[in-house]
Motif scaffolding. Structure first.
Motif, PDB file in Angstrom:
ATOM      1  N   UNK A  48       5.992   3.066   0.003  1.00 23.29           N
ATOM      2  CA  UNK A  48       5.297   1.785   0.002  1.00 23.29           C
ATOM      3  C   UNK A  48       5.465   1.119   1.359  1.00 23.29           C
ATOM      4  N   UNK A  49       4.358   0.635   1.902  1.00 26.17           N
ATOM      5  CA  UNK A  49       4.361  -0.135   3.132  1.00 26.17           C
ATOM      6  C   UNK A  49       3.812  -1.521   2.842  1.00 26.17           C
ATOM      7  N   UNK A  50       4.266  -2.490   3.631  1.00 26.45           N
ATOM      8  CA  UNK A  50       3.817  -3.870   3.517  1.00 26.45           C
ATOM      9  C   UNK A  50       2.960  -4.178   4.729  1.00 26.45           C
ATOM     10  N   UNK A  51       1.724  -4.569   4.492  1.00 24.26           N
ATOM     11  CA  UNK A  51       0.842  -5.001   5.567  1.00 24.26           C
ATOM     12  C   UNK A  51       0.981  -6.506   5.671  1.00 24.26           C
ATOM     13  N   UNK A  93       0.841  -1.201   0.000  1.00 21.84           N
ATOM     14  CA  UNK A  93       0.000   0.000   0.000  1.00 21.84           C
ATOM     15  C   UNK A  93       0.871   1.243   0.000  1.00 21.84           C
ATOM     16  N   UNK A  94       0.381   2.248  -0.694  1.00 25.18           N
ATOM     17  CA  UNK A  94       1.044   3.551  -0.681  1.00 25.18           C
ATOM     18  C   UNK A  94       0.587   4.334   0.532  1.00 25.18           C
ATOM     19  N   UNK A  95       1.488   5.097   1.115  1.00 20.78           N
ATOM     20  CA  UNK A  95       1.137   6.042   2.174  1.00 20.78           C
ATOM     21  C   UNK A  95       0.837   7.370   1.484  1.00 20.78           C
ATOM     22  N   UNK A  96      -0.435   7.622   1.281  1.00 26.17           N
ATOM     23  CA  UNK A  96      -0.848   8.807   0.510  1.00 26.17           C
ATOM     24  C   UNK A  96      -0.665  10.116   1.277  1.00 26.17           C
ATOM     25  N   UNK A  97      -0.306  10.029   2.543  1.00 26.72           N
ATOM     26  CA  UNK A  97      -0.095  11.242   3.337  1.00 26.72           C
ATOM     27  C   UNK A  97       1.342  11.759   3.254  1.00 26.72           C
ATOM     28  N   UNK A  98       2.229  11.022   2.605  1.00 25.51           N
ATOM     29  CA  UNK A  98       3.638  11.414   2.590  1.00 25.51           C
ATOM     30  C   UNK A  98       4.253  11.328   1.200  1.00 25.51           C
ATOM     31  N   UNK A  99       3.695  12.050   0.277  1.00 23.72           N
ATOM     32  CA  UNK A  99       4.235  12.078  -1.085  1.00 23.72           C
ATOM     33  C   UNK A  99       5.596  12.772  -1.069  1.00 23.72           C
ATOM     34  N   UNK A 100       6.544  12.213  -1.789  1.00 21.18           N
ATOM     35  CA  UNK A 100       7.896  12.777  -1.834  1.00 21.18           C
ATOM     36  C   UNK A 100       7.958  13.929  -2.840  1.00 21.18           C
ATOM     37  N   UNK A 137       0.615  -6.369  11.169  1.00 18.90           N
ATOM     38  CA  UNK A 137       1.738  -5.466  11.336  1.00 18.90           C
ATOM     39  C   UNK A 137       1.992  -4.703  10.053  1.00 18.90           C
ATOM     40  N   UNK A 138       2.724  -3.621  10.161  1.00 15.63           N
ATOM     41  CA  UNK A 138       3.032  -2.782   9.006  1.00 15.63           C
ATOM     42  C   UNK A 138       4.536  -2.541   8.978  1.00 15.63           C
ATOM     43  N   UNK A 139       5.137  -2.877   7.844  1.00 19.81           N
ATOM     44  CA  UNK A 139       6.573  -2.662   7.645  1.00 19.81           C
ATOM     45  C   UNK A 139       6.778  -1.683   6.499  1.00 19.81           C
ATOM     46  N   UNK A 140       7.804  -0.863   6.644  1.00 22.32           N
ATOM     47  CA  UNK A 140       8.177   0.027   5.546  1.00 22.32           C
ATOM     48  C   UNK A 140       8.764  -0.827   4.432  1.00 22.32           C
ATOM     49  N   UNK A 141       8.338  -0.565   3.195  1.00 20.77           N
ATOM     50  CA  UNK A 141       8.861  -1.294   2.054  1.00 20.77           C
ATOM     51  C   UNK A 141       9.958  -0.535   1.341  1.00 20.77           C
ATOM     52  N   UNK A 142       9.597   0.571   0.730  1.00 18.13           N
ATOM     53  CA  UNK A 142      10.569   1.338  -0.056  1.00 18.13           C
ATOM     54  C   UNK A 142       9.964   2.682  -0.431  1.00 18.13           C
ATOM     55  N   UNK A 143      10.823   3.561  -0.942  1.00 15.96           N
ATOM     56  CA  UNK A 143      10.394   4.901  -1.338  1.00 15.96           C
ATOM     57  C   UNK A 143       9.572   4.894  -2.619  1.00 15.96           C
TER      58      UNK A 143
END
Length: 180
Positions: A128-131, A114-121, A137-143
């Motif tokens: 991208x986060x991995x659920x 899933x994209x974190x739509x609150x933190x656009x670069x 749990x939620x893990x950070x995936x990549x930019x």
């Protein structure tokens, strides 16, 4: 050359290009460029032997336009039922992230991307986060999707994204036929 050029096969499906160009998130901006690159170069299929990345497809049940809202509704119901338990956001989530996550992929093991739509670069990418399976749990995936794919092929990085039980994944893409 992007990592997707290295994976390029002849796509069996083409995304809905008009939808890709016209869609806007709540911030008024469109899809991340890494996702557009993926969708237009590769189409619908299995990435790294594990992930089904949903792209906009005209009138199809595996389209991003169908799957993303369905998954998002399930996520919203789950987090509401669990009363937004902070334990479910560990190890990398933050309070409120669940409301800004926009799903766009699923692994064959039950994880969602899933994209974190609150933190656009500044380059208009969405992190991208991995659920975890069953949203445990939620893990950070990549930019962006490029970095996500590159990390999938790295023995150490894959474990930080998906968990300690994962070996590195093949840098591959398998086009899939649409089942009607």
């Amino acid at each position: 050359m992007s990592v997707f050029d290295q994976l390029k096969k002849y796509p069996l499906t083409n995304p809905d290009g008009d939808y890709l160009a016209a869609y806007r998130f709540a911030d008024g901006k469109g899809f991340p460029s890494s996702y557009i690159d993926f969708a237009t170069h590769l189409g619908w299929g299995r990435l790294c032997g594990l992930f089904l990345i949903y792209v906009p497809l005209d009138q199809h049940s595996d389209s991003w336009t169908v799957r993303s809202p369905w998954i998002k509704q399930a996520m919203d119901n789950f987090y509401e039922e669990m009363e937004h338990d902070p334990f479910l956001l560990e190890p990398d989530g933050y309070a409120g992230i669940e409301s800004s996550l926009i799903p766009f992929a699923m692994s064959e093991n039950g994880e969602y991307l899933a994209w974190d739509s609150a933190h656009r670069s500044p380059d208009d990418e969405l992190p991208i986060y991995v659920l975890a399976a069953r949203m445990g749990g939620i893990r950070y995936g990549a930019a962006n999707l490029y970095h996500f794919v590159e990390k999938c092929g790295n023995e150490e990085a894959i474990k930080t994204m998906l968990g300690p039980g994962y070996p590195k994944l093949p840098l591959s893409f398998e086009p899939l036929l649409l089942q009607h």
